[in-house]
Scaffold this active site. Structure first.
Site, PDB file in Angstrom:
ATOM      1  N   SER A  50     -40.454 -13.964 -30.876  1.00  0.00           N
ATOM      2  CA  SER A  50     -39.344 -13.295 -30.182  1.00  0.00           C
ATOM      3  C   SER A  50     -39.904 -12.111 -29.413  1.00  0.00           C
ATOM      4  CB  SER A  50     -38.332 -12.779 -31.209  1.00  0.00           C
ATOM      5  OG  SER A  50     -37.418 -11.899 -30.605  1.00  0.00           O
ATOM      6  N   TYR A 109     -36.208  -8.200 -38.781  1.00  0.00           N
ATOM      7  CA  TYR A 109     -36.383  -9.313 -37.820  1.00  0.00           C
ATOM      8  C   TYR A 109     -37.646  -9.090 -36.983  1.00  0.00           C
ATOM      9  CZ  TYR A 109     -35.158 -12.756 -34.223  1.00  0.00           C
ATOM     10  OH  TYR A 109     -35.174 -13.825 -33.364  1.00  0.00           O
TER      11      TYR A 109
HETATM   12  N1  LIG Z   1     -31.156 -16.534 -29.371  1.00  0.00           N
HETATM   13  C1  LIG Z   1     -32.027 -15.605 -29.077  1.00  0.00           C
HETATM   14  O1  LIG Z   1     -31.722 -14.701 -28.284  1.00  0.00           O
HETATM   15  C2  LIG Z   1     -33.399 -15.604 -29.679  1.00  0.00           C
HETATM   16  C3  LIG Z   1     -34.319 -14.666 -29.185  1.00  0.00           C
HETATM   17  C4  LIG Z   1     -35.610 -14.652 -29.702  1.00  0.00           C
HETATM   18  C5  LIG Z   1     -35.980 -15.556 -30.667  1.00  0.00           C
HETATM   19  N2  LIG Z   1     -35.079 -16.461 -31.136  1.00  0.00           N
HETATM   20  C6  LIG Z   1     -35.544 -17.396 -32.155  1.00  0.00           C
HETATM   21  O2  LIG Z   1     -35.413 -18.719 -31.673  1.00  0.00           O
HETATM   22  C7  LIG Z   1     -35.108 -19.607 -32.748  1.00  0.00           C
HETATM   23  C8  LIG Z   1     -33.828 -20.365 -32.446  1.00  0.00           C
HETATM   24  O3  LIG Z   1     -32.798 -19.421 -32.213  1.00  0.00           O
HETATM   25  P1  LIG Z   1     -31.288 -19.828 -31.811  1.00  0.00           P
HETATM   26  O4  LIG Z   1     -30.775 -18.705 -30.997  1.00  0.00           O
HETATM   27  O5  LIG Z   1     -31.235 -21.208 -31.301  1.00  0.00           O
HETATM   28  O6  LIG Z   1     -30.612 -19.724 -33.266  1.00  0.00           O
HETATM   29  P2  LIG Z   1     -29.310 -20.388 -33.892  1.00  0.00           P
HETATM   30  O7  LIG Z   1     -28.849 -19.439 -34.932  1.00  0.00           O
HETATM   31  O8  LIG Z   1     -28.356 -20.831 -32.842  1.00  0.00           O
HETATM   32  O9  LIG Z   1     -29.901 -21.698 -34.591  1.00  0.00           O
HETATM   33  C9  LIG Z   1     -30.796 -21.596 -35.667  1.00  0.00           C
HETATM   34  C10 LIG Z   1     -30.765 -22.885 -36.450  1.00  0.00           C
HETATM   35  O10 LIG Z   1     -31.689 -22.722 -37.561  1.00  0.00           O
HETATM   36  C11 LIG Z   1     -31.087 -23.294 -38.698  1.00  0.00           C
HETATM   37  N3  LIG Z   1     -31.648 -22.719 -39.937  1.00  0.00           N
HETATM   38  C12 LIG Z   1     -31.455 -21.461 -40.430  1.00  0.00           C
HETATM   39  N4  LIG Z   1     -32.075 -21.335 -41.614  1.00  0.00           N
HETATM   40  C13 LIG Z   1     -32.687 -22.519 -41.882  1.00  0.00           C
HETATM   41  C14 LIG Z   1     -33.475 -23.006 -42.941  1.00  0.00           C
HETATM   42  N5  LIG Z   1     -33.751 -22.250 -44.023  1.00  0.00           N
HETATM   43  N6  LIG Z   1     -33.951 -24.265 -42.875  1.00  0.00           N
HETATM   44  C15 LIG Z   1     -33.651 -25.052 -41.811  1.00  0.00           C
HETATM   45  N7  LIG Z   1     -32.901 -24.660 -40.774  1.00  0.00           N
HETATM   46  C16 LIG Z   1     -32.410 -23.395 -40.812  1.00  0.00           C
HETATM   47  C17 LIG Z   1     -29.591 -22.989 -38.558  1.00  0.00           C
HETATM   48  O11 LIG Z   1     -28.795 -23.838 -39.358  1.00  0.00           O
HETATM   49  C18 LIG Z   1     -29.387 -23.187 -37.059  1.00  0.00           C
HETATM   50  O12 LIG Z   1     -29.000 -24.507 -36.754  1.00  0.00           O
HETATM   51  C19 LIG Z   1     -35.034 -18.716 -33.999  1.00  0.00           C
HETATM   52  O13 LIG Z   1     -36.292 -18.726 -34.644  1.00  0.00           O
HETATM   53  C20 LIG Z   1     -34.743 -17.350 -33.431  1.00  0.00           C
HETATM   54  O14 LIG Z   1     -35.155 -16.299 -34.297  1.00  0.00           O
HETATM   55  C21 LIG Z   1     -33.795 -16.489 -30.673  1.00  0.00           C
END
Ligand SMILES: NC(=O)c1ccc[n+]([C@@H]2O[C@H](COP(=O)([O-])OP(=O)(O)OC[C@H]3O[C@@H](n4cnc5c(N)ncnc54)[C@H](O)[C@@H]3O)[C@@H](O)[C@H]2O)c1
Length: 282
Positions: free
Chosen positions: A174, A187
Site C-alpha cells: 500500500s 496498517y
Molecule cells: N482499497 C484501497 O484503497 C487499498 C489501498 C492500498 C492497499 N489496499 C490493499 O489491497 C488489497 C485489496 O483491497 P480491497 O480494497 O479490494 O479490499 P476489500 O476489503 O474490498 O476486499 C478484501 C477481501 O479480502 C478478504 N479477506 C479478509 N480477510 C481475509 C482472510 N483472513 N482470508 C481470506 N480472505 C480475507 C475479504 O473477505 C474481502 O473479500 C488489500 O490487501 C488492501 O490492504 C487497498
C-alpha cells in the site's frame, strides 16, 4: 491532446478509453493458472475477472465463501458474453483463511489438481483497521499482522513449493508502506512489512527462478475505502493528498499487475510499484 483524451471510464475517470479496453494484452498469459486471494470483492474480484478475460484459469479464494461463490458465478457469466474474452479462463471459487498456513497449501494443491499447474499467486487479501497507534489493542495489532503479513508470507511459501521457474508472485502492499497517516499505525506497519518481505522473498526465490513483486495502491474505490467516500470531510482531505485529485479504480491497479505477471517484466523482481495518483509524495 486529441478529442478522445477527454473520454471517461464507467467510474467517470478521465482517460482515452474504458480501462477494460485500453489495457495491454499479453498473449503469453493465456493458458496459465493463477491463485488470487481476497477475490470475493474489490481489487481481488477485478484481478480474477481481468485475468480470466485474458485466458488465465483462476482459483479465486476468500474467507467469505458465499460472496466468493457469487462473484465467481457473476464473472464466469460475464466472460461468456464478453467480446474481449476470446478464449476466457475459468474462475473457480475456493475458501481460504490466509492466516492459516495449511489453507495455502490446500489452495496450491487444488490449483494444480484443478488446472494442471500453478504460474501466478496474488496475495491480495487484507484488512484495514482504523486505530491510533497509541491506543491500538493487542487483538487489533495481532489481527492485522496475521492477515496482512503472515497471510502474504504463507501464500508465498505455498506458491514457491508448487511453482516452476518462470512463476511470479505479487503481494498487495500500500501507499501506507511509504507514507504514514494518523490512525493507521498498525496498517502502515503491516504494509511496510509486506514491502520488505517482498524484497526478502525476491532475493531468496530468485534461486528457484521465481519473481516476487508488490503493488502499493493509494486510495482505490472499493468497500475498504467506503468510509472515505461516505464522509465528505474525509473525502476532501483524502483528495487533497492525491495529485490526480481522484480515487483510483480496481481496473487501474489491474494494469500494473498484468505487467508484473507478463514476460515484459521478466527481469523485474523485488520491486513495489506505487499505483496511487502520486499520493506518496504529498
Ligand atoms: N482499497 C484501497 O484503497 C487499498 C489501498 C492500498 C492497499 N489496499 C490493499 O489491497 C488489497 C485489496 O483491497 P480491497 O480494497 O479490494 O479490499 P476489500 O476489503 O474490498 O476486499 C478484501 C477481501 O479480502 C478478504 N479477506 C479478509 N480477510 C481475509 C482472510 N483472513 N482470508 C481470506 N480472505 C480475507 C475479504 O473477505 C474481502 O473479500 C488489500 O490487501 C488492501 O490492504 C487497498
Amino acid at each position: 491532446m486529441t478529442d478522445t483524451a477527454t473520454t471517461t471510464d464507467p467510474q467517470g475517470n478521465p482517460g482515452r478509453t474504458d480501462p477494460s479496453q485500453m489495457l495491454a494484452v499479453y498473449p503469453e498469459l493465456a493458458g496459465t493458472v493463477a491463485v488470487v486471494t481476497g477475490a470475493a470483492r474489490g481489487m481481488g474480484a477485478a484481478f480474477a475477472e481481468g485475468l480470466a478475460t485474458r485466458g488465465v484459469d483462476v482459483l479465486a479464494a476468500d474467507i467469505n465463501i458465499d460472496q466468493m461463490n457469487d462473484t465467481a458465478e457473476r464473472i464466469n457469466a460475464t466472460l461468456a458474453t464478453n467480446a474481449l474474452a476470446d478464449k476466457p479462463g475459468r474462475v473457480v471459487a475456493a475458501r481460504v483463511d490466509v492466516t492459516v498456513r495449511d489453507d495455502h497449501e490446500e489452495l496450491a494443491q487444488r490449483a494444480v489438481a484443478e488446472f494442471g499447474g500453478l504460474d501466478f499467486w496474488i496475495n491480495n487479501a487484507g484488512i484495514f483497521p482504523f486505530a491510533l497507534a497509541g491506543e491500538i489493542s493487542q487483538e487489533q495489532i495481532g489481527a492485522v499482522l496475521s492477515v496482512n503479513v503472515e497471510g502474504v508470507l504463507f501464500g508465498a511459501q505455498a506458491a514457491a513449493r508448487h511453482m516452476k521457474p518462470g512463476g511470479a508472485i505479487v503481494n498487495m502492499s500500500s501507499v501506507s508502506a511509504l507514507r504514514v497517516r494518523k490512525g493507521r499505525g498498525a496498517y502502515c506497519t503491516s504494509k511496510a512489512a509486506v514491502a520488505h518481505l517482498t524484497e526478502s522473498l525476491a532475493v531468496e526465490f530468485g534461486d528457484k527462478g521465481l519473481r516476487v513483486n508488490a503493488i502499493a495502491p493509494g486510495y482505490i474505490d472499493t468497500e475498504m475505502t467506503r468510509w472515505v467516500r461516505e464522509d465528505p470531510a474525509a473525502l476532501a482531505h483524502a483528495l487533497d493528498s492525491v495529485p490526480l485529485h481522484r480515487l483510483g479504480s480496481p481496473e487501474e491497479v489491474f494494469g500494473p499487475l498484468l505487467f508484473l505477471l507478463s514476460d515484459s517484466a521478466r527481469y523485474v523482481t523485488g520491486h513495489s510499484i506505487a499505483v496511487d495518483g502520486g499520493s506518496r509524495h504529498v
